[in-house]
Scaffold this motif. Structure first.
Motif, PDB file in Angstrom:
ATOM      1  N   VAL A   1       0.815  -1.209   0.000  1.00  0.00           N
ATOM      2  CA  VAL A   1       0.000   0.000   0.000  1.00  0.00           C
ATOM      3  C   VAL A   1       0.854   1.268   0.000  1.00  0.00           C
ATOM      4  O   VAL A   1       0.432   2.317  -0.515  1.00  0.00           O
ATOM      5  CB  VAL A   1      -0.961  -0.009   1.216  1.00  0.00           C
ATOM      6  N   ASP A   2       2.060   1.190   0.558  1.00  0.00           N
ATOM      7  CA  ASP A   2       2.916   2.378   0.667  1.00  0.00           C
ATOM      8  C   ASP A   2       3.930   2.478  -0.475  1.00  0.00           C
ATOM      9  O   ASP A   2       4.846   3.299  -0.415  1.00  0.00           O
ATOM     10  CB  ASP A   2       3.640   2.384   2.011  1.00  0.00           C
ATOM     11  N   ARG A   3       3.749   1.669  -1.542  1.00  0.00           N
ATOM     12  CA  ARG A   3       4.654   1.718  -2.694  1.00  0.00           C
ATOM     13  C   ARG A   3       4.129   2.708  -3.734  1.00  0.00           C
ATOM     14  O   ARG A   3       2.970   3.144  -3.682  1.00  0.00           O
ATOM     15  CB  ARG A   3       4.801   0.330  -3.315  1.00  0.00           C
ATOM     16  N   ASP A   4       4.983   3.036  -4.714  1.00  0.00           N
ATOM     17  CA  ASP A   4       4.550   3.974  -5.754  1.00  0.00           C
ATOM     18  C   ASP A   4       3.518   3.314  -6.662  1.00  0.00           C
ATOM     19  O   ASP A   4       3.304   2.096  -6.627  1.00  0.00           O
ATOM     20  CB  ASP A   4       5.753   4.473  -6.569  1.00  0.00           C
ATOM     21  N   ASP A   5       2.891   4.140  -7.514  1.00  0.00           N
ATOM     22  CA  ASP A   5       1.788   3.653  -8.338  1.00  0.00           C
ATOM     23  C   ASP A   5       2.206   2.502  -9.246  1.00  0.00           C
ATOM     24  O   ASP A   5       1.488   1.506  -9.390  1.00  0.00           O
ATOM     25  CB  ASP A   5       1.214   4.797  -9.184  1.00  0.00           C
ATOM     26  N   ALA A   6       3.364   2.635  -9.883  1.00  0.00           N
ATOM     27  CA  ALA A   6       3.812   1.604 -10.816  1.00  0.00           C
ATOM     28  C   ALA A   6       4.040   0.279 -10.094  1.00  0.00           C
ATOM     29  O   ALA A   6       3.674  -0.797 -10.602  1.00  0.00           O
ATOM     30  CB  ALA A   6       5.091   2.055 -11.519  1.00  0.00           C
ATOM     31  N   THR A   7       4.617   0.351  -8.911  1.00  0.00           N
ATOM     32  CA  THR A   7       4.875  -0.873  -8.147  1.00  0.00           C
ATOM     33  C   THR A   7       3.566  -1.516  -7.709  1.00  0.00           C
ATOM     34  O   THR A   7       3.396  -2.741  -7.798  1.00  0.00           O
ATOM     35  CB  THR A   7       5.744  -0.564  -6.918  1.00  0.00           C
ATOM     36  N   ARG A   8       2.642  -0.704  -7.250  1.00  0.00           N
ATOM     37  CA  ARG A   8       1.354  -1.262  -6.825  1.00  0.00           C
ATOM     38  C   ARG A   8       0.610  -1.888  -8.006  1.00  0.00           C
ATOM     39  O   ARG A   8      -0.016  -2.937  -7.851  1.00  0.00           O
ATOM     40  CB  ARG A   8       0.501  -0.178  -6.154  1.00  0.00           C
ATOM     41  N   ASP A   9       0.679  -1.257  -9.171  1.00  0.00           N
ATOM     42  CA  ASP A   9       0.044  -1.841 -10.358  1.00  0.00           C
ATOM     43  C   ASP A   9       0.650  -3.201 -10.678  1.00  0.00           C
ATOM     44  O   ASP A   9      -0.069  -4.160 -10.995  1.00  0.00           O
ATOM     45  CB  ASP A   9       0.205  -0.908 -11.562  1.00  0.00           C
ATOM     46  N   ARG A  10       1.973  -3.279 -10.608  1.00  0.00           N
ATOM     47  CA  ARG A  10       2.627  -4.552 -10.917  1.00  0.00           C
ATOM     48  C   ARG A  10       2.304  -5.608  -9.864  1.00  0.00           C
ATOM     49  O   ARG A  10       2.090  -6.786 -10.198  1.00  0.00           O
ATOM     50  CB  ARG A  10       4.145  -4.345 -11.014  1.00  0.00           C
TER      51      ARG A  10
END
Length: 642
Positions: free
Chosen positions: A136-145
């Motif tokens: 939840v605390d990762r950037d958008d690209a990481t959360r998407d992946r």
């Protein structure tokens, strides 16, 4: 432990529209979850208790929706199984999205723990930890992946399990190659029009054949068939699943999947898993080699030129050693264990031990999915506290191993716990080790019901750390070895109770093979751990290498057992759990009096302080609460040395 007198079990459709019911139940619970999540997000001005109560309602609905996975494993209609798989993907997609919902996380993270009771504080702490582990605390690209990986992982897990479930293999043998098998087994396997007998890889065929079949070449054929279930399909599926897990762990900042996976377990780290494997292997290997030497000596009586014992020899020659050196004939022992009387005996034993009442429920009332499913209401102090369903025989398309599945997680005042025991036993006589397995698996069911009486669904049922969940069930196995306990239900066709001296001989004979069992378990645990700890292009070759390193038996040439090793999905890198839990189980049992196995003071203390607590405390604290001290290896070491 609180009890609710007015809660009704889940209404199942019986002969009705299962396809529609499964979809309506799952989609309805997902809608409920979304509604309650909305309440959480809109409740920023509410008290922490009110926000957590709304979150509990959301988690309850999610758990109800997740239970759709059960129908993919047990329903006799393939269309229902396939629809359940599809719905399970939808549920897990929502769970993944929820775990990365920053708005939801912000509300929960902003709650003050001041004034919350111990259970509510624990709930908040673990919930926030889960959000962070979901990225939840990762950037958008990481959360998407991470979302993509999660959805892919769910599909791969389903494929892995389905390939095992649907791939029943068999060998066709001349009738004389069934030499050594019990008469009832041979009668149940008549020759076909070609004069051949078909033996499948389902457990009721496999286990007796590997135990009593004297044709070594036939045992090898069947062992090879069983070790190649889901080959080659699952080789690629497993490689893809391992890759998903490696990337997930890396994106979340962990050195490996075992480090990520073990963070929430008693053991704590990936390195600790590796260390545990080495510790158990070192403790057991000398005894295991001595036992293999005994097997080899016995094999040479039949084959003087034999220079090795294989996995498909082990069960057969262990049976001969027990028969000839310990005076225990497995074919005689099994005559005391007719399935129906074992089932009733199990209910009687567990009822007496835990103070439970088991009331049969008709199929019409329970609305179950198959005519062989037996249902019981569970009572405690005259109050219904749950319902269980026993689905214990094999059929086409059904889950192939033995496990307990949640149907409903219990929540005080909201819903009764319901669990399903799924096994694959013969309908006639049982081997004693199958009786032990039934006691073990039933232990999970008892844990699910007794632990399902609290307020928070997060702590309902078997909700402890995953490497503790086997310990209560392994401890319950002890009651399947006690002469006085067995005397309550173990009778042969003439009504004779199993003799005390036979049970004593069985216990002595059971001492043989402990070392083999321990290193064999570590061979499996090593596969589970090292497959996940790094990338390996050829899983068959690497699995054979691990077997040579950790087992006392050579690899079976031409076998690809990792494809049929279903625990690589659910347990992932944590198969060590079985031996870790056994260490604790032996310690838990040390509190009981072997001369009074049903003493209510200790049995009820165990029921209330361990089983009845669900996940309300860390497992180490539950054990300490019951034993009055931290757990230790001492009882396990003494057991191994017996």
């Amino acid at each position: 432990m609180t009890h609710d007198t007015d809660l009704a079990p889940l209404h199942l459709p019986g002969p009705g529209d299962w396809l529609g019911w499964v979809a309506e139940r799952t989609e309805g619970q997902l809608a409920e979850a979304r509604r309650h999540v909305g309440e959480v997000k809109n409740g920023t001005d509410d008290s922490p208790e009110a926000v957590l109560a709304a979150w509990n309602r959301a988690e309850t609905a999610i758990a109800n929706a997740e239970a759709v996975a059960l129908w993919a494993e047990v329903h006799p209609d393939e269309a229902v199984r396939e629809r359940a798989d599809e719905l399970s993907q939808e549920v897990q997609k929502y769970v993944t999205e929820l775990g990365q919902d920053r708005e939801l996380f912000a509300v929960l993270d902003g709650l003050s723990a001041d004034g919350l009771d111990a259970d509510a504080r624990r709930l908040l702490e673990l919930t926030l930890r889960d959000f962070r582990r979901a990225g939840v605390d990762r950037d958008d690209a990481t959360r998407d992946r991470l979302r993509e990986l999660s959805e892919t992982g769910v599909r791969l897990s389903q494929d892995f399990g389905r390939n095992i479930r649907d791939d029943v293999r068999s060998v066709r043998l001349a009738p004389e190659r069934l030499a050594g098998l019990p008469e009832d087994y041979r009668e149940a396997h008549p020759a076909d029009a070609d004069g051949l007998v078909t033996i499948t890889t389902d457990y009721p065929d496999l286990v007796p054949f590997m135990t009593f079949g004297s044709d070594g070449a036939a045992r090898r054929e069947l062992a090879l068939a069983q070790s190649n279930v889901a080959w080659p399909a699952n080789d690629e599926v497993l490689q893809d699943l391992l890759a998903v897990r490696r990337e997930t762990a890396a994106l979340l900042g962990y050195a490996s999947w075992p480090d990520y996976d073990s963070e929430v377990k008693m053991i704590g780290s990936g390195q600790a898993i590796a260390d545990f494997i080495e510790r158990i292997s070192a403790a057991a290997v000398e005894r295991a080699r001595e036992e293999v030497a005994v097997l080899l000596e016995r094999k040479r009586a039949d084959h003087p030129d034999a220079d090795t014992v294989t996995t498909y020899d082990s069960r057969y020659y262990s049976e001969l050693v027990r028969r000839e050196q310990y005076d225990v004939d497995g074919q005689v022992v099994r005559t005391y264990f007719g399935f129906e009387q074992v089932r009733q005996g199990l209910l009687g034993v567990t009822g007496r031990l835990f103070g439970l009442e088991w009331t049969p429920v008709s199929r019409e009332e329970a609305g179950t999915w198959h005519e062989e499913v037996a249902s019981y209401d569970v009572g405690l102090d005259g109050v219904r506290i749950g319902r269980i369903h026993l689905d214990l025989h094999p059929r086409e398309g059904k889950f192939k191993h033995a496990a307990q599945f949640d149907m409903v997680k219990g929540v005080a005042g909201e819903q009764l716990p319901e669990g399903v025991l799924v096994c694959n036993f013969a309908r006639g006589l049982m081997e004693h080790d199958e009786v032990v397995t039934l006691f073990h698996e039933f232990g999970h069911l008892v844990h699910h019901v007794l632990g399902g009486q609290g307020d928070w669904v997060r702590f309902s049922g078997v909700a402890t750390e995953w490497d503790f969940v086997e310990a209560p069930s392994q401890m319950l196995e002890e009651w399947a070895w006690d002469a006085d306990v067995l005397a309550t239900f173990a009778r042969n066709a003439t009504g004779e109770t199993i003799p005390v001296d036979l049970v004593a001989a069985m216990r002595r004979a059971d001492q043989f093979g402990k070392g083999i069992y321990a290193v064999h378990q570590m061979s499996y645990a090593a596969r589970s751990y090292f497959f996940h700890a790094g990338q390996h292009d050829d899983l068959t070759a690497y699995g054979d290498e691990l077997k040579r390193r950790y087992s006392v038996f050579p690899p079976l040439e031409g076998a690809h057992m990792h494809c049929a090793f279903g625990h690589l999905d659910g347990y992932s890198s944590g198969y060590y759990t079985y031996m870790w839990s056994l260490v604790i189980a032996k310690d838990l049992f040390s509190a009981f009096d072997a001369d009074d196995m049903f003493a209510p003071e200790v049995a009820h203390a165990y029921r209330d302080r361990v089983l009845g607590m669900g996940g309300r405390k860390d497992a180490a604290d539950l054990v300490a609460d019951f034993l009055g001290r931290p757990y230790s290896f001492d009882s396990w070491a003494a057991w191994l040395a017996e």
